[in-house]
Design a protein around this motif. Sequence first.
Motif, PDB file in Angstrom:
ATOM      1  N   MET A  11      -8.136 -20.115  37.037  1.00  0.00           N
ATOM      2  CA  MET A  11      -6.738 -20.232  36.596  1.00  0.00           C
ATOM      3  C   MET A  11      -6.394 -20.822  35.467  1.00  0.00           C
ATOM      4  O   MET A  11      -7.327 -21.381  34.589  1.00  0.00           O
ATOM      5  CB  MET A  11      -6.742 -21.536  37.951  1.00  0.00           C
ATOM      6  N   ILE A  12      -5.085 -21.069  34.859  1.00  0.00           N
ATOM      7  CA  ILE A  12      -4.243 -21.219  33.409  1.00  0.00           C
ATOM      8  C   ILE A  12      -4.754 -22.789  33.637  1.00  0.00           C
ATOM      9  O   ILE A  12      -4.188 -23.481  34.727  1.00  0.00           O
ATOM     10  CB  ILE A  12      -3.256 -20.738  33.765  1.00  0.00           C
ATOM     11  N   LYS A  13      -4.925 -23.340  32.565  1.00  0.00           N
ATOM     12  CA  LYS A  13      -4.849 -24.970  32.626  1.00  0.00           C
ATOM     13  C   LYS A  13      -3.383 -24.849  30.902  1.00  0.00           C
ATOM     14  O   LYS A  13      -4.027 -24.492  30.387  1.00  0.00           O
ATOM     15  CB  LYS A  13      -6.051 -25.661  31.837  1.00  0.00           C
ATOM     16  N   LEU A  14      -2.909 -25.766  32.031  1.00  0.00           N
ATOM     17  CA  LEU A  14      -1.650 -26.397  30.171  1.00  0.00           C
ATOM     18  C   LEU A  14      -2.142 -27.452  30.215  1.00  0.00           C
ATOM     19  O   LEU A  14      -1.556 -28.772  31.189  1.00  0.00           O
ATOM     20  CB  LEU A  14      -0.467 -26.105  30.584  1.00  0.00           C
ATOM     21  N   TYR A  15      -2.673 -27.611  29.022  1.00  0.00           N
ATOM     22  CA  TYR A  15      -2.424 -29.015  28.325  1.00  0.00           C
ATOM     23  C   TYR A  15      -1.190 -29.822  28.277  1.00  0.00           C
ATOM     24  O   TYR A  15      -0.453 -29.104  27.319  1.00  0.00           O
ATOM     25  CB  TYR A  15      -2.727 -29.481  27.187  1.00  0.00           C
ATOM     26  N   ASP A  16      -0.908 -31.160  28.903  1.00  0.00           N
ATOM     27  CA  ASP A  16       0.546 -30.799  29.057  1.00  0.00           C
ATOM     28  C   ASP A  16       1.669 -32.326  28.741  1.00  0.00           C
ATOM     29  O   ASP A  16       0.438 -33.440  29.495  1.00  0.00           O
ATOM     30  CB  ASP A  16       1.274 -30.551  30.916  1.00  0.00           C
ATOM     31  N   PHE A  17       2.503 -32.381  28.206  1.00  0.00           N
ATOM     32  CA  PHE A  17       3.127 -33.971  28.388  1.00  0.00           C
ATOM     33  C   PHE A  17       4.326 -33.923  28.988  1.00  0.00           C
ATOM     34  O   PHE A  17       5.283 -32.687  28.951  1.00  0.00           O
ATOM     35  CB  PHE A  17       2.823 -34.586  27.350  1.00  0.00           C
ATOM     36  N   GLU A  18       4.927 -33.978  30.087  1.00  0.00           N
ATOM     37  CA  GLU A  18       6.251 -34.426  31.062  1.00  0.00           C
ATOM     38  C   GLU A  18       7.195 -34.259  29.945  1.00  0.00           C
ATOM     39  O   GLU A  18       8.428 -33.588  30.439  1.00  0.00           O
ATOM     40  CB  GLU A  18       6.118 -35.237  31.907  1.00  0.00           C
ATOM     41  N   LEU A  19       7.333 -35.532  29.164  1.00  0.00           N
ATOM     42  CA  LEU A  19       8.410 -35.074  28.328  1.00  0.00           C
ATOM     43  C   LEU A  19       8.932 -34.357  26.850  1.00  0.00           C
ATOM     44  O   LEU A  19       9.664 -35.027  26.223  1.00  0.00           O
ATOM     45  CB  LEU A  19       8.306 -36.622  27.315  1.00  0.00           C
TER      46      LEU A  19
END
Length: 209
Positions: A1-9
Amino acid sequence: MIKLYDFELSGNCYKLRLLMHFLRVPYEPVTVDFYPGREHKSEKFLAINPWGQLPVLDEGDYRLRDAQAILVYLASKYDDECTWFPIDPEARGQVMAWLAVADDITRTAAAARLHDALGYALDIDAARNGARTVFKLIDDHLAHRESEGRLWLAADHPTVADIACFPYTALSHEGGILRDDFPALQRWIDRVRHLKDFIGMPGIPAPKV
């Protein structure tokens, strides 16, 4: 599965979440404390992306940085109908040109938002004036296309060009950049928000049903 290194804002992270939602691509978000933790500059994260920037996509043995590049990758791999990243050479060329404009929006409107919301030190007047110049060009382009019955930036339907340019344009008020002088741009923002399966982020609410 894809992992997305993410920040909500982050608008750049959001545009990937939005496209994956449209394409019904499952992914695992990996939250990175961009602010105030500055985890994107940590030794651990720099081992993932030496540029120290979000977002990053990780899929098996493949890792890709840069929001616009990731949009192209996702649309090329997961959009069987080839609508989000058209295969027609002329349409594809137009999309790529607008991805460059998205970088201009990040350099100006997103920078102004970082200044106002997170206290980043930068030339705020230059950022705001630069954003208004870009917005005027986009507004003129959209107004001309509307006169021809065409409602989207690069094709006769939404593409990754629209997704790439959307977040930091719609969030520009958070950087002190109002859009009252750009009516065609305002109408385009509303069209994007009313796309089927649209999801919002803080500062960009989804329309009320």
